[in-house]
Motif scaffolding. Sequence first.
Motif, short mmCIF file in Angstrom:
data_model
loop_
_atom_site.label_atom_id
_atom_site.label_comp_id
_atom_site.label_asym_id
_atom_site.label_seq_id
_atom_site.Cartn_x
_atom_site.Cartn_y
_atom_site.Cartn_z
N THR A 112 2.62 -1.53 -0.48
CA THR A 112 2.37 -2.83 0.13
C THR A 112 2.59 -2.73 1.64
O THR A 112 3.17 -1.77 2.13
CB THR A 112 3.30 -3.91 -0.44
OG1 THR A 112 4.65 -3.57 -0.11
CG2 THR A 112 3.16 -4.02 -1.95
N LEU A 113 2.16 -3.75 2.33
CA LEU A 113 2.30 -3.78 3.78
C LEU A 113 3.42 -4.74 4.22
O LEU A 113 3.45 -5.17 5.37
CB LEU A 113 0.97 -4.18 4.42
CG LEU A 113 -0.13 -3.14 4.29
CD1 LEU A 113 -1.45 -3.69 4.80
CD2 LEU A 113 0.24 -1.87 5.04
N GLN A 114 4.33 -5.05 3.32
CA GLN A 114 5.48 -5.89 3.67
C GLN A 114 6.41 -5.10 4.58
O GLN A 114 6.60 -3.90 4.38
CB GLN A 114 6.22 -6.33 2.41
CG GLN A 114 5.41 -7.22 1.49
CD GLN A 114 5.01 -8.52 2.19
OE1 GLN A 114 5.81 -9.13 2.90
NE2 GLN A 114 3.77 -8.93 2.00
N PRO A 115 6.99 -5.75 5.60
CA PRO A 115 7.92 -5.03 6.49
C PRO A 115 9.05 -4.37 5.70
O PRO A 115 9.67 -4.98 4.83
CB PRO A 115 8.45 -6.13 7.40
CG PRO A 115 7.38 -7.16 7.40
CD PRO A 115 6.78 -7.13 6.01
N GLY A 116 9.27 -3.09 5.98
CA GLY A 116 10.32 -2.33 5.30
C GLY A 116 9.84 -1.59 4.06
O GLY A 116 10.57 -0.77 3.51
N SER A 117 8.62 -1.86 3.60
CA SER A 117 8.12 -1.16 2.42
C SER A 117 7.49 0.18 2.85
O SER A 117 7.51 0.55 4.01
CB SER A 117 7.09 -2.02 1.68
OG SER A 117 5.95 -2.19 2.49
N THR A 118 6.95 0.87 1.89
CA THR A 118 6.35 2.18 2.15
C THR A 118 4.92 2.19 1.66
O THR A 118 4.62 1.72 0.57
CB THR A 118 7.14 3.29 1.43
OG1 THR A 118 8.50 3.25 1.87
CG2 THR A 118 6.58 4.66 1.73
N MET A 119 4.03 2.76 2.48
CA MET A 119 2.62 2.94 2.10
C MET A 119 2.39 4.44 1.97
O MET A 119 2.69 5.20 2.88
CB MET A 119 1.70 2.36 3.18
CG MET A 119 0.23 2.57 2.93
SD MET A 119 -0.43 1.66 1.52
CE MET A 119 -0.55 0.04 2.20
N SER A 120 1.90 4.86 0.82
CA SER A 120 1.62 6.29 0.62
C SER A 120 0.11 6.50 0.48
O SER A 120 -0.60 5.67 -0.07
CB SER A 120 2.36 6.83 -0.60
OG SER A 120 1.85 6.25 -1.77
N VAL A 121 -0.32 7.63 1.00
CA VAL A 121 -1.73 7.99 0.97
C VAL A 121 -1.85 9.39 0.37
O VAL A 121 -1.10 10.30 0.75
CB VAL A 121 -2.35 7.96 2.39
CG1 VAL A 121 -3.77 8.48 2.36
CG2 VAL A 121 -2.31 6.56 2.95
N THR A 122 -2.77 9.54 -0.56
CA THR A 122 -3.06 10.84 -1.17
C THR A 122 -4.48 11.24 -0.79
O THR A 122 -5.42 10.48 -1.00
CB THR A 122 -2.94 10.77 -2.70
OG1 THR A 122 -1.64 10.29 -3.02
CG2 THR A 122 -3.17 12.12 -3.33
N VAL A 123 -4.61 12.43 -0.20
CA VAL A 123 -5.92 12.95 0.21
C VAL A 123 -6.23 14.16 -0.65
O VAL A 123 -5.44 15.11 -0.72
CB VAL A 123 -5.93 13.34 1.71
CG1 VAL A 123 -7.26 13.95 2.10
CG2 VAL A 123 -5.63 12.13 2.58
N SER A 124 -7.37 14.13 -1.32
CA SER A 124 -7.84 15.27 -2.12
C SER A 124 -9.14 15.76 -1.53
O SER A 124 -10.02 14.97 -1.20
CB SER A 124 -8.06 14.87 -3.58
OG SER A 124 -6.84 14.51 -4.16
N CYS A 125 -9.26 17.07 -1.44
CA CYS A 125 -10.41 17.67 -0.79
C CYS A 125 -10.85 18.90 -1.60
O CYS A 125 -10.03 19.75 -1.93
CB CYS A 125 -10.04 18.08 0.63
SG CYS A 125 -11.31 18.90 1.55
#
Length: 163
Positions: A112-125
């Motif tokens: 989520t984009l709530q302050p203090g939360s974490t956003m994770s991104v996974t890139v596959s190639c």
Amino acid sequence: MRWSRCSLHTRSAACEHGRSERTRPLREAGSATLELVLSIPVLIFMLAFLSYSGRMSGARLQIEDAAHQAARAATVSRSTSSAAANARSTAEAALSEAGVTCRPVTVATRGTLQPGSTMSVTVSCTVYLHDLALLRVPGTTTLTARFASPVDLHRSITNTVGR
């Protein structure tokens, strides 16, 4: 017949004592050439393996960097849909700038984009390795990298453009 390299102008210890400077018998002539011919395929295989190892480690580093950049781009977005779009465009731009050619590129965001939360991104190639068929490696391999970036605690949730 004994071969000798001694002449009137040669002044070496072997010539002064009447011995020839040739140390190897004639039956070993050409063995260095044979050793070279037999070792060339091994050297070519080692060079191809080093190329494969270098390409895989380089591509893995570039994909991890793209995941890092994409996660950072996602955390500065204002909505989850724009976060996913920013992460994808940033990852594709980072990979193309680094010279990594992979099709398809998959970018997944989570969080989520709530302050203090974490956003994770996974890139596959999927990386193509068809030019290294000599090593009998698979024609393609999929590399995946994941990076998590914290959302700033002091950011506002509302859009403040124009103030």
